[in-house]
Write a protein that holds these residues in place. Sequence first.
Motif, PDB file in Angstrom:
ATOM      1  N   UNK A  66     -13.499   3.776  -0.990  1.00 45.58           N
ATOM      2  CA  UNK A  66     -12.924   2.825  -1.724  1.00 45.58           C
ATOM      3  C   UNK A  66     -11.825   3.642  -2.591  1.00 45.58           C
ATOM      4  N   UNK A  67     -12.068   4.961  -2.754  1.00 42.33           N
ATOM      5  CA  UNK A  67     -11.042   5.968  -3.470  1.00 42.33           C
ATOM      6  C   UNK A  67      -9.814   6.253  -2.783  1.00 42.33           C
ATOM      7  N   UNK A  68      -9.999   6.600  -1.391  1.00 35.85           N
ATOM      8  CA  UNK A  68      -9.077   6.943  -0.540  1.00 35.85           C
ATOM      9  C   UNK A  68      -8.296   5.784   0.050  1.00 35.85           C
ATOM     10  N   UNK A  69      -8.871   4.672   0.489  1.00 31.29           N
ATOM     11  CA  UNK A  69      -8.089   3.777   1.015  1.00 31.29           C
ATOM     12  C   UNK A  69      -7.787   2.520  -0.056  1.00 31.29           C
ATOM     13  N   UNK A  70      -8.258   2.755  -1.148  1.00 30.46           N
ATOM     14  CA  UNK A  70      -7.853   2.051  -2.263  1.00 30.46           C
ATOM     15  C   UNK A  70      -8.202   0.355  -1.955  1.00 30.46           C
ATOM     16  N   UNK A 106      -2.322  -3.900   4.650  1.00 24.38           N
ATOM     17  CA  UNK A 106      -2.748  -3.140   3.482  1.00 24.38           C
ATOM     18  C   UNK A 106      -2.623  -4.434   2.541  1.00 24.38           C
ATOM     19  N   UNK A 107      -1.740  -5.345   2.632  1.00 19.94           N
ATOM     20  CA  UNK A 107      -1.535  -6.387   1.826  1.00 19.94           C
ATOM     21  C   UNK A 107      -2.490  -7.536   2.030  1.00 19.94           C
ATOM     22  N   UNK A 108      -2.810  -7.644   3.083  1.00 21.37           N
ATOM     23  CA  UNK A 108      -4.059  -8.693   3.197  1.00 21.37           C
ATOM     24  C   UNK A 108      -5.370  -8.039   3.507  1.00 21.37           C
ATOM     25  N   UNK A 129       0.936  -0.937   0.004  1.00 23.48           N
ATOM     26  CA  UNK A 129       0.084   0.023  -0.095  1.00 23.48           C
ATOM     27  C   UNK A 129       0.737   1.445   0.145  1.00 23.48           C
ATOM     28  N   UNK A 130       1.988   1.173   0.562  1.00 24.01           N
ATOM     29  CA  UNK A 130       2.942   2.176   0.689  1.00 24.01           C
ATOM     30  C   UNK A 130       3.372   2.791  -0.589  1.00 24.01           C
ATOM     31  N   UNK A 131       3.745   1.638  -1.615  1.00 29.40           N
ATOM     32  CA  UNK A 131       4.174   1.984  -2.888  1.00 29.40           C
ATOM     33  C   UNK A 131       2.985   2.518  -3.637  1.00 29.40           C
ATOM     34  N   UNK A 161      -2.168   3.020   7.765  1.00 29.30           N
ATOM     35  CA  UNK A 161      -1.977   1.892   6.692  1.00 29.30           C
ATOM     36  C   UNK A 161      -0.598   1.762   5.978  1.00 29.30           C
ATOM     37  N   UNK A 162      -0.069   3.018   5.986  1.00 28.56           N
ATOM     38  CA  UNK A 162       1.223   3.221   5.290  1.00 28.56           C
ATOM     39  C   UNK A 162       2.110   2.685   6.335  1.00 28.56           C
ATOM     40  N   UNK A 163       2.112   2.633   7.539  1.00 32.89           N
ATOM     41  CA  UNK A 163       2.898   2.100   8.472  1.00 32.89           C
ATOM     42  C   UNK A 163       2.871   0.837   9.118  1.00 32.89           C
ATOM     43  N   UNK A 164       1.440   0.039   8.350  1.00 37.94           N
ATOM     44  CA  UNK A 164       1.186  -1.390   8.628  1.00 37.94           C
ATOM     45  C   UNK A 164       0.918  -1.824   7.406  1.00 37.94           C
TER      46      UNK A 164
END
Length: 804
Positions: A488-492, A765-767, A1-3, A758-761
């Motif tokens: 959906x837009x901001x959290x992707x 984000x991945x799962x 998610x960070x990327x 989310x960027x720190x965890x």
Amino acid sequence: MLQKITSREIETTAPETPSLQQTISSALALVSRQYPVMIFTLLLCIGLAGIYVFTAPKRYTGTAILMIDSRKMQGLQTQAPPSGGDNPIDSAMVDSQVELLKSEAIASKVIKDLKLVGSADFMSDGGGLLSSISGAITGIFSESTPPTEEQILRAALARFASGLSIKRVGVTYVIEISFQALSQELAARIANAVADGYILDSLESKYQASRRAAVWLQDRLKELRSQASSAERTVADFKAKNNIIDAGGRLLTEQQLAEINTSLTTARSQRAEAQAKLERITAILNADSDDSKVILNDLATVSETMANPVITKLRQTYLEYAAKQADWSNRYGPTHLAVVNLRNQMRELRRSIIDELRRTAEVYKSDLEIAKAREESSQKSLNDTIAISNNTGQAQIVLRDLESNAQSARALSDNFLQLYMVSVQQQSFPITEARVISQAASTLPNKTSPRTTLILLAAIVGGSILAALVAVLLDMMDRVFRTVSQVEQLVDTRCLASIPVIERSAVKTNSAQSGKAAWRFGKRDKSKPQQAPTSYGRSGTTLALHGSAPGFSHQQSHRDRLLSTEESVGRHVIDAPFSRFAEGFRSIKLASDFANFGAGSSKVLGITSALPNEGKSTISEALAQTLAQSGCRTLLMDGDIRNPSLTARLTPAAQGGLIHVVLGQADWRDVVWIDPQTNLQFLPCAITSRFSNSSDLLGSKQMEDLFQELRQHFDRIVLDLSPLAPVVDVRATRGLADSYILVIEWAKSKVDIVERVLSETPVVRERMLGAVLNKVNVSVMSRYDTYGAAYYRNRYYKRYGYVD
């Protein structure tokens, strides 16, 4: 998610310009979201305008109309106007008169003439609400000393200027003078006084200008007269010094020269005539005396020339004798005595004629000498006069300059004399181009302030603009999640469900004692810890206990470990299966079923949130109840070791739990609690003090072994985790949870915070299976989601039996 976030932030693609339809849709969406605030702002502006209209003092306007007349009055003017009509007054001149009407000179004169300083209607501000507030504020900061006369006058001038309005009507020569006052009569009086004061000031200024011009002209006239007299005296002195005398407009030398020239011409003609006569007589005398014919012819010429009566008589007698001699000769013969006597008489007559001619010749000779002397005298006089005239010509050059200066000085003096006479006439009767064509009336209704319709219209327009600005500002500052599309837009990620807020009256209870209790989901037990904290540490792959573990009793029977969920909000999915609340959890279950289909990757669902009190524990409980009700073997586990609110709500009497199982002090079968209705099993987290190294416990080898064992006995495991922002426990659950569900509190969770955690965890984000928008106010949410507003309306749910 960070990327992914980084790629969105550095994206340099230029945004497309929104279409008209998108712009209108965005505007409608903004109005739908913020219409309560917009209505409040608009009503506030209208209310303030209404208060002003009802409290503002009534003001009346008196209007006088003044005209700058371009037609000049010629009654007392000596000079006629130039051809072509009147001189037009330019626009700049009219604008200058407008500024003159606004000047303090006319204002001071009107204030003095009408004694406005002592007028209560003029000096009073009307006593309105705004005036009272302004006066109170001014009174706080102003000194208490009484004002001086100068200050009173300045205040009156300021009030006069604020009420006075001067404007030009279009591009005409008409000027409109208006004044606002609390009294209708006072407004009319002041407007008329301003017009009259302007006319009087114009007359006075012209009188003073004429007077100053007359004084200056008089002094200048005296100076010019003196200069003209001095120049004329200089001319006279120069003429006397140079013997220059005028005679009939001509110089005397010029007149003498003309007369001498005429006399010389006459003398020359007389000399020529006398010489001609003398030469003729001399020629006759020198001719042959016997030639009678020649003599007679010459005598005829001389007689005709001189007109001598003696010669003329002798010649006639001679001619008569010659005629007789010829006749008698023919008759009697040439020798006849009578003929001879006639011939002798003729000879005597010829001798007499010749003698007379000699005497006349002497006279002609004397006349010739006189003519020559006269000619010589005239020539000499001419020469002398010419010499004198040449000397006078040199002096005339200087004389002409002196005469020109004298004439210019005299003409300038005469012109100034004429201007002085005109100035004296204008001073005695000054005129002005301005005249009043309409005076202000004090009987006509002319209330102009406050303008109720205009103020209310301005309040509506201004309030609408202000409401729009406030709405835009609030919308820009509203950095929270309010719609599914925002999530959906901001959290992707997908928004699995929108869980509505449950009112107290909607919570079902099974007992009469708890029937009056109402819970909102996300409420926690705020009981205080009773013992000091116990420390745990991680050593290798095993968890070592430092100190004493929480006490655990194996005396609780299976019958005593039944869940008490009558007052729990999570139980609402069972008590109200046709509610929108329950439908939302079925949507979450369906999403997890699809994710788990054939892969076994979503057996353990981790439920977390960005911040505390967003309702993750309630979501975990309700989702577990939904899964258990569908027939799945479901385990609900309280993994929030720092703050096990789910344990405190469902099993407040639990003495053992997750920590005891991981530490090997109990078997998980001995500490689970069961819901008898849905067969839901719950593994609590019983602690008696604050737990510091909870992340080590969650990431331990014993915890992973426990979850491997639980996967063999249950179809679904719902793990209630701690929030992401306050603690790092969720990062340690990489080996426990297959997927995560992020709970976002509607209208409370900040977008920046969610993106940051989310960027720190990255494991979350991945799962991430999806997000749940919790505590949704459905009626308010419909305002923010314009396109999906119909989705939230109850009538579509009621068709299928759903109730809230």
